[in-house]
Design a protein around this motif. Sequence first.
Motif, PDB file in Angstrom:
ATOM      1  N   PHE A 109       0.833  -1.212   0.000  1.00 42.08           N
ATOM      2  CA  PHE A 109       0.000   0.000   0.000  1.00 42.08           C
ATOM      3  C   PHE A 109       0.864   1.257   0.000  1.00 42.08           C
ATOM      4  CE2 PHE A 109      -2.611   3.389   1.746  1.00 42.08           C
ATOM      5  CZ  PHE A 109      -3.868   3.157   1.200  1.00 42.08           C
ATOM      6  N   TYR A 110       1.937   1.234   0.818  1.00 43.83           N
ATOM      7  CA  TYR A 110       2.786   2.428   0.929  1.00 43.83           C
ATOM      8  C   TYR A 110       4.047   2.351   0.067  1.00 43.83           C
ATOM      9  CZ  TYR A 110      -0.309   3.684   4.761  1.00 43.83           C
ATOM     10  OH  TYR A 110      -1.421   3.999   5.496  1.00 43.83           O
ATOM     11  N   GLY A 111       4.197   1.240  -0.669  1.00 44.69           N
ATOM     12  CA  GLY A 111       5.390   1.096  -1.514  1.00 44.69           C
ATOM     13  C   GLY A 111       6.682   1.074  -0.705  1.00 44.69           C
ATOM     14  N   VAL A 112       6.662   0.367   0.414  1.00 41.63           N
ATOM     15  CA  VAL A 112       7.866   0.276   1.258  1.00 41.63           C
ATOM     16  C   VAL A 112       8.226  -1.193   1.473  1.00 41.63           C
ATOM     17  CG1 VAL A 112       7.503   2.450   2.490  1.00 41.63           C
ATOM     18  CG2 VAL A 112       6.418   0.353   3.358  1.00 41.63           C
ATOM     19  N   GLU A 113       9.382  -1.426   2.063  1.00 42.49           N
ATOM     20  CA  GLU A 113       9.796  -2.789   2.421  1.00 42.49           C
ATOM     21  C   GLU A 113      10.048  -2.823   3.922  1.00 42.49           C
ATOM     22  OE1 GLU A 113      10.079  -5.750   1.012  1.00 42.49           O
ATOM     23  OE2 GLU A 113       9.185  -4.930  -0.824  1.00 42.49           O
ATOM     24  N   LEU A 114       9.038  -2.437   4.682  1.00 42.54           N
ATOM     25  CA  LEU A 114       9.256  -2.240   6.120  1.00 42.54           C
ATOM     26  C   LEU A 114       9.276  -3.550   6.898  1.00 42.54           C
ATOM     27  CD1 LEU A 114       9.701   0.328   7.666  1.00 42.54           C
ATOM     28  CD2 LEU A 114       7.254   0.428   8.179  1.00 42.54           C
ATOM     29  N   PHE A 115       8.344  -4.446   6.566  1.00 45.20           N
ATOM     30  CA  PHE A 115       8.190  -5.647   7.398  1.00 45.20           C
ATOM     31  C   PHE A 115       8.601  -6.924   6.681  1.00 45.20           C
ATOM     32  CE2 PHE A 115       4.594  -2.854   8.811  1.00 45.20           C
ATOM     33  CZ  PHE A 115       5.195  -2.467   9.998  1.00 45.20           C
ATOM     34  N   PRO A 116       9.440  -7.763   7.341  1.00 46.08           N
ATOM     35  CA  PRO A 116       9.661  -9.108   6.795  1.00 46.08           C
ATOM     36  C   PRO A 116       8.414  -9.960   7.035  1.00 46.08           C
ATOM     37  CG  PRO A 116      11.003  -8.740   8.797  1.00 46.08           C
ATOM     38  CD  PRO A 116      10.172  -7.506   8.588  1.00 46.08           C
ATOM     39  N   GLU A 117       8.245 -11.034   6.239  1.00 53.44           N
ATOM     40  CA  GLU A 117       7.100 -11.926   6.462  1.00 53.44           C
ATOM     41  C   GLU A 117       7.529 -13.052   7.396  1.00 53.44           C
ATOM     42  OE1 GLU A 117       4.845 -13.250   3.100  1.00 53.44           O
ATOM     43  OE2 GLU A 117       5.239 -11.362   2.025  1.00 53.44           O
ATOM     44  N   PRO A 118       6.949 -13.118   8.584  1.00 53.27           N
ATOM     45  CA  PRO A 118       7.410 -14.086   9.587  1.00 53.27           C
ATOM     46  C   PRO A 118       6.894 -15.501   9.318  1.00 53.27           C
ATOM     47  CG  PRO A 118       5.546 -12.847  10.428  1.00 53.27           C
ATOM     48  CD  PRO A 118       5.835 -12.294   9.065  1.00 53.27           C
ATOM     49  N   ALA A 119       7.693 -16.497   9.729  1.00 53.60           N
ATOM     50  CA  ALA A 119       7.304 -17.905   9.555  1.00 53.60           C
ATOM     51  C   ALA A 119       7.315 -18.631  10.899  1.00 53.60           C
ATOM     52  CB  ALA A 119       8.294 -18.580   8.614  1.00 53.60           C
ATOM     53  N   ASN A 120       6.498 -19.669  10.999  1.00 59.21           N
ATOM     54  CA  ASN A 120       6.531 -20.529  12.193  1.00 59.21           C
ATOM     55  C   ASN A 120       7.878 -21.250  12.209  1.00 59.21           C
ATOM     56  OD1 ASN A 120       5.897 -21.986  14.498  1.00 59.21           O
ATOM     57  ND2 ASN A 120       4.101 -22.998  13.622  1.00 59.21           N
ATOM     58  N   PHE A 121       8.222 -21.798  13.339  1.00 58.56           N
ATOM     59  CA  PHE A 121       9.512 -22.462  13.407  1.00 58.56           C
ATOM     60  C   PHE A 121       9.439 -23.743  14.205  1.00 58.56           C
ATOM     61  CE2 PHE A 121      13.586 -23.455  15.219  1.00 58.56           C
ATOM     62  CZ  PHE A 121      14.379 -23.423  14.089  1.00 58.56           C
ATOM     63  N   ASP A 122       9.994 -24.789  13.661  1.00 56.68           N
ATOM     64  CA  ASP A 122      10.137 -26.040  14.377  1.00 56.68           C
ATOM     65  C   ASP A 122      11.471 -26.617  13.971  1.00 56.68           C
ATOM     66  OD1 ASP A 122       9.174 -28.515  15.792  1.00 56.68           O
ATOM     67  OD2 ASP A 122       7.373 -27.258  15.732  1.00 56.68           O
ATOM     68  N   PHE A 123      12.096 -27.370  14.839  1.00 58.86           N
ATOM     69  CA  PHE A 123      13.431 -27.881  14.521  1.00 58.86           C
ATOM     70  C   PHE A 123      13.357 -29.005  13.494  1.00 58.86           C
ATOM     71  CE2 PHE A 123      13.998 -25.648  18.430  1.00 58.86           C
ATOM     72  CZ  PHE A 123      15.235 -25.052  18.290  1.00 58.86           C
ATOM     73  N   GLY A 124      12.974 -28.676  12.284  1.00 57.96           N
ATOM     74  CA  GLY A 124      12.946 -29.688  11.234  1.00 57.96           C
ATOM     75  C   GLY A 124      11.697 -30.553  11.266  1.00 57.96           C
ATOM     76  N   GLY A 125      11.292 -31.002  12.423  1.00 56.04           N
ATOM     77  CA  GLY A 125      10.144 -31.911  12.526  1.00 56.04           C
ATOM     78  C   GLY A 125       8.829 -31.187  12.332  1.00 56.04           C
ATOM     79  N   LYS A 126       7.723 -31.936  12.449  1.00 53.67           N
ATOM     80  CA  LYS A 126       6.420 -31.271  12.351  1.00 53.67           C
ATOM     81  C   LYS A 126       6.039 -30.731  13.734  1.00 53.67           C
ATOM     82  CE  LYS A 126       4.097 -35.818  12.166  1.00 53.67           C
ATOM     83  NZ  LYS A 126       4.151 -36.419  13.380  1.00 53.67           N
ATOM     84  N   PRO A 127       5.222 -29.647  13.771  1.00 48.53           N
ATOM     85  CA  PRO A 127       4.856 -29.082  15.063  1.00 48.53           C
ATOM     86  C   PRO A 127       4.183 -30.142  15.951  1.00 48.53           C
ATOM     87  CG  PRO A 127       4.058 -27.706  13.266  1.00 48.53           C
ATOM     88  CD  PRO A 127       4.601 -28.952  12.650  1.00 48.53           C
ATOM     89  N   VAL A 128       4.581 -30.204  17.219  1.00 46.82           N
ATOM     90  CA  VAL A 128       4.004 -31.235  18.096  1.00 46.82           C
ATOM     91  C   VAL A 128       2.624 -30.824  18.591  1.00 46.82           C
ATOM     92  CG1 VAL A 128       6.101 -32.287  19.011  1.00 46.82           C
ATOM     93  CG2 VAL A 128       5.181 -30.237  20.111  1.00 46.82           C
ATOM     94  N   LYS A 129       1.793 -31.843  18.756  1.00 50.09           N
ATOM     95  CA  LYS A 129       0.528 -31.617  19.464  1.00 50.09           C
ATOM     96  C   LYS A 129       0.547 -32.550  20.669  1.00 50.09           C
ATOM     97  CE  LYS A 129      -3.817 -33.075  18.633  1.00 50.09           C
ATOM     98  NZ  LYS A 129      -4.983 -33.396  17.844  1.00 50.09           N
ATOM     99  N   VAL A 130       0.640 -31.976  21.859  1.00 45.02           N
ATOM    100  CA  VAL A 130       0.694 -32.803  23.063  1.00 45.02           C
ATOM    101  C   VAL A 130      -0.726 -33.236  23.421  1.00 45.02           C
ATOM    102  CG1 VAL A 130       1.371 -32.851  25.494  1.00 45.02           C
ATOM    103  CG2 VAL A 130       2.729 -31.554  23.845  1.00 45.02           C
ATOM    104  N   PRO A 131      -0.956 -34.560  23.528  1.00 45.11           N
ATOM    105  CA  PRO A 131      -2.307 -35.025  23.794  1.00 45.11           C
ATOM    106  C   PRO A 131      -2.695 -34.905  25.266  1.00 45.11           C
ATOM    107  CG  PRO A 131      -0.827 -36.890  23.618  1.00 45.11           C
ATOM    108  CD  PRO A 131       0.005 -35.666  23.364  1.00 45.11           C
TER     109      PRO A 131
END
Length: 355
Positions: free
Chosen positions: A190-212
């Motif tokens: 909208f403002y023609g700037v490069e202000l913000f990087p696009e953030p990503a989730n992070f896990d150490f290689g594996g898939k995100p855990v779901k604790v049951p």
Amino acid sequence: MNGKETVLSGIRATGNLHLGNYFGALSKFVRMQRDYDCLYFVADLHALTTNPDPDQLHRNVRSIVAEYLAAGLDPEESTLFVQSDVPEISEMYLLLNMHVGIGELMRTASFKDKARKQLGIKVDETDEDNIERQIIGSASNKRVNAGLLTYPTLMAVDILIQKAHKVPVGKDQEQHLELTRRFARRFNSFYGVELFPEPANFDFGGKPVKVPGLDGSGKMGKSEGNCIYLIDDEKTLRKKVMRAVTDEGPKTPNQPVSPTVENLFTLLELTSTPEVVKHFRDAYADCSIRYGDLKKQLADDILAITLPIRERILDLQGDDATIGRVLRRGAEIARERASRTLAEVREVMGIRRFY
Ligand code: ADP
Ligand code: TRP
């Protein structure tokens, strides 16, 4: 800063931390400390969306900070702060809201769930799209507050104001991260700037855990009432594990494992050694397994992780001087960085001073 990528994450101040929070979020925070430029905070403003008791809210902020430190977050290595100590976040939240659509907020899964819960409306699968009629048009005189609707804007600001690259969170937060990326792209273009990087989730290689949960349900969670807390004492914790739901046991060799028993194996995999896991998997396969032994082993292995953390939590909870010192320093660093981004955002949007 110093060439390292920025990591930011937070947990709402809504109660004690449990094994789901630990394996899904906190243990990752600890592991990322050395390799990244890390900021971790307690989301007290986000906790307000569900109108907590004020004294309880304050106690919850203290206990989460104590739990962060007890689990191994090192204030020399990471910046630890409380969201409301950085007022720049609240100002940027107002500014970013001008670029966020109410429609996209209303379609967010967490909003629909929480709003329906507050109004006591059951999910109507056939009418999934008619969210306005269900929520705005509710005949009930209860209200869904606007803060709950704009929760994703506030979360996006937490992330964007620190220009974070990586955001370690559990699977349930991925939609919020997707919105954050969309808001960042929209603002930049909208403002023609490069202000913000696009953030990503992070896990150490594996898939995100779901604790049951141990009650046979899918997920361990505060609102599910099935949690093992880091602060649980030995007796309470053993009792919870020994009561875990199982089944009648395998009748034929190599029989498939039922979901409730698989939950126990999932927890064992998170807390025990591969040898121990193999021992019980083999015992299941040849039908010699005794669930009592499995549970006792699981309780021992969970306690080996949680008891030292519990000791440190108890020490820290009474130590407001240490907590205050850590948070004051953290707020200074977080504010410094946030105010630089806010100044850029104000300039870009045309909010400029005459004096
Ligand atoms: P709760 O679901 O107990 O209310 P929160 O929503 O406050 O927990 O979650 C804080 C962090 O912990 C988030 O990053 C979330 O993804 C993670 N988390 C919560 N429960 C689990 C779970 N059972 N398994 C994995 N991660 C979880
Ligand atoms: N919404 C997150 C949760 O419920 C908490 C949170 C708020 C957060 N702001 C954040 C997480 C920024 C990561 C980054 O768990």
